[in-house]
Design an enzyme around this catalytic site. Sequence first.
Site: not given
Length: 345
Positions: A160, A193, A225, A258, A285
């Site tokens: 499994r 992510k 960012k 960004e 972005d």
Amino acid sequence: MMPAIPAAAAQIRRRLLPFSFSSPACCSNPRLRLPARPRAAPLSMSAEARAAPSPVAVPPPAHPTYDLSAVIALALSEDAGDRGDVSCLATIPTDVKAEATFIAKEDGVIAGISLAEMIFNQVDPSLKVEWFEHDGNYVSKGLQFGKVYGCAQSIIVAERVVLNFMQRMSGIATMTKAMADAARPACILETRKTAPGLRLVDKWAVLIGGRKNHRLGLFDMVMIKDNHISVAGGITNAMTSVDQFLEKEKLAVPVEVETRTLEEVTDLLKYTDENKTSLTRIMLDNMVVPLPNGDIDVSMLKDAVQLINGRFETEASGNVTMDTVKKIGETGVTYISRCDYVTIS
């Protein structure tokens, strides 16, 4: 959402016992048969399929602290708890041998074979594993692509965990390949992510799917960012601080910034024209704008790529789907980053 993914199902031969997996997507009602003798080759396979291919191992991404063996141990431990597999202990004698066959339950790119080897070895080094495909191969539904022989209890304890990893990795590799083919000539990247604790596994699957990794974490790339830019007081201030920091610390790492508007792109390019800089890539972005009719407007993205004019790598991010990625890739952008083929929603 994940697409239908190639999953592996274990089958072990002779006396038929019901063996249902509580599995995602594609692994339904496989059977367990005991005992078994080693077979020269799986049934219903051509001579070409029976001939083991030359090993083409795709190594996992290099990470300074990630311990893949510890991740495997944790996965096995959450299954075993403090008692082990009480079902096996109650029903299967320790001296029973068995053979399990891996069968693709959907068409797709197989991934996780190298990891499966590690899991079987960690559970029981005496298990004998043989593969008829390798990571990155495209397999068809019903294809028998591997087998494992040895202690039946050990196989059942491992199966499994092996299937959970292989199903996840194969789904990621399959979606990666599909997105990458649609995005050409741009290159698809994943993001950070990922499922906590499984980042290296997820990013490994992206490599097996034939694409490249973005940064592995916070340590191997400077990525400025919107939050950094806001706190620094603007994109020029942020870039100035990064260049000073890297020079002071004598660090040589890629630097990405960004940008969200053409004005920010212009400001950043003005800075690079006037200063020695470590900048390597500009993220564009959300410059892909969804339209009411389901199409997308990529005019801002095209304008940004033309402004940069090859001076730096470019990366498009936002509103990337299987339906939009081809049009985005045709803008001339270097990379397209996409996260939700890595995370299951």
